[in-house]
Motif scaffolding. Structure first.
Motif, PDB file in Angstrom:
ATOM      1  N   TYR A  36      -4.096   7.091  -4.857  1.00 20.36           N
ATOM      2  CA  TYR A  36      -4.244   6.981  -3.407  1.00 20.36           C
ATOM      3  C   TYR A  36      -5.708   6.779  -3.032  1.00 20.36           C
ATOM      4  O   TYR A  36      -6.040   5.912  -2.218  1.00 20.36           O
ATOM      5  N   ALA A  37      -6.578   7.556  -3.627  1.00 21.93           N
ATOM      6  CA  ALA A  37      -8.005   7.464  -3.317  1.00 21.93           C
ATOM      7  C   ALA A  37      -8.552   6.078  -3.681  1.00 21.93           C
ATOM      8  O   ALA A  37      -9.381   5.524  -2.959  1.00 21.93           O
ATOM      9  N   GLY A  38      -8.091   5.511  -4.780  1.00 21.52           N
ATOM     10  CA  GLY A  38      -8.534   4.183  -5.199  1.00 21.52           C
ATOM     11  C   GLY A  38      -8.129   3.108  -4.207  1.00 21.52           C
ATOM     12  O   GLY A  38      -8.941   2.264  -3.826  1.00 21.52           O
ATOM     13  N   TRP A  39      -6.873   3.142  -3.777  1.00 23.97           N
ATOM     14  CA  TRP A  39      -6.385   2.157  -2.797  1.00 23.97           C
ATOM     15  C   TRP A  39      -7.143   2.304  -1.479  1.00 23.97           C
ATOM     16  O   TRP A  39      -7.502   1.314  -0.843  1.00 23.97           O
ATOM     17  N   LEU A  40      -7.349   3.537  -1.051  1.00 23.10           N
ATOM     18  CA  LEU A  40      -8.052   3.786   0.196  1.00 23.10           C
ATOM     19  C   LEU A  40      -9.490   3.268   0.126  1.00 23.10           C
ATOM     20  O   LEU A  40      -9.966   2.588   1.038  1.00 23.10           O
ATOM     21  N   THR A  41     -10.168   3.541  -0.976  1.00 23.65           N
ATOM     22  CA  THR A  41     -11.550   3.089  -1.151  1.00 23.65           C
ATOM     23  C   THR A  41     -11.625   1.569  -1.204  1.00 23.65           C
ATOM     24  O   THR A  41     -12.506   0.951  -0.593  1.00 23.65           O
ATOM     25  N   GLU A  42     -10.694   0.947  -1.935  1.00 19.29           N
ATOM     26  CA  GLU A  42     -10.685  -0.520  -2.041  1.00 19.29           C
ATOM     27  C   GLU A  42     -10.502  -1.164  -0.672  1.00 19.29           C
ATOM     28  O   GLU A  42     -11.229  -2.098  -0.315  1.00 19.29           O
ATOM     29  N   SER A  43      -9.560  -0.677   0.107  1.00 17.88           N
ATOM     30  CA  SER A  43      -9.320  -1.278   1.420  1.00 17.88           C
ATOM     31  C   SER A  43     -10.515  -1.057   2.347  1.00 17.88           C
ATOM     32  O   SER A  43     -10.879  -1.946   3.122  1.00 17.88           O
ATOM     33  N   ASN A  44     -11.152   0.092   2.233  1.00 22.50           N
ATOM     34  CA  ASN A  44     -12.340   0.367   3.037  1.00 22.50           C
ATOM     35  C   ASN A  44     -13.463  -0.604   2.676  1.00 22.50           C
ATOM     36  O   ASN A  44     -14.082  -1.211   3.553  1.00 22.50           O
ATOM     37  N   HIS A  45     -13.717  -0.768   1.406  1.00 24.02           N
ATOM     38  CA  HIS A  45     -14.776  -1.686   0.966  1.00 24.02           C
ATOM     39  C   HIS A  45     -14.460  -3.132   1.344  1.00 24.02           C
ATOM     40  O   HIS A  45     -15.358  -3.900   1.693  1.00 24.02           O
ATOM     41  N   LEU A  46     -13.190  -3.508   1.269  1.00 27.27           N
ATOM     42  CA  LEU A  46     -12.823  -4.880   1.633  1.00 27.27           C
ATOM     43  C   LEU A  46     -13.050  -5.154   3.118  1.00 27.27           C
ATOM     44  O   LEU A  46     -13.371  -6.278   3.500  1.00 27.27           O
ATOM     45  N   GLY A  47     -12.923  -4.134   3.945  1.00 26.87           N
ATOM     46  CA  GLY A  47     -13.265  -4.288   5.357  1.00 26.87           C
ATOM     47  C   GLY A  47     -14.738  -4.633   5.514  1.00 26.87           C
ATOM     48  O   GLY A  47     -15.111  -5.495   6.315  1.00 26.87           O
TER      49      GLY A  47
END
Length: 87
Positions: A36-47
């Motif tokens: 979960y933390a990985g997906w959340l971090t990836e989407s945040n960085h992609l923003g």
């Protein structure tokens, strides 16, 4: 008022280190598991990448590239100095 507060459903943490050790020893998930933390971090960085590239991104998670958006490439991967390489 008809509002009924929901019952808490996230278990109390054992503490950051104890939770991690417990997960390693038993295979039980942590309160905020790594997937979960990985997906959340990836989407945040992609923003942030989309903002810096100035475009909407269509993300390909397998290729780790923004489809049709070469402007995003420098923010996703970098050129390493001579003598260093990505493993």
């Amino acid at each position: 008022m008809d509002f009924k507060r929901p019952e808490p459903f996230i278990p109390k943490s054992l503490g950051q280190y104890a939770e991690w050790i417990h997960a390693c020893k038993t295979g039980a998930p942590t309160t905020c598991n790594f997937e979960y933390a990985g997906w959340l971090t990836e989407s945040n960085h992609l923003g942030n990448v989309a903002f810096r590239a100035g475009r909407k991104l269509e993300w390909d998670p397998v290729e780790m590239k923004a489809k049709g958006c070469p402007e995003a490439d420098p923010f996703i991967r970098r050129e390493y100095r001579k003598g260093w390489k990505l493993i």
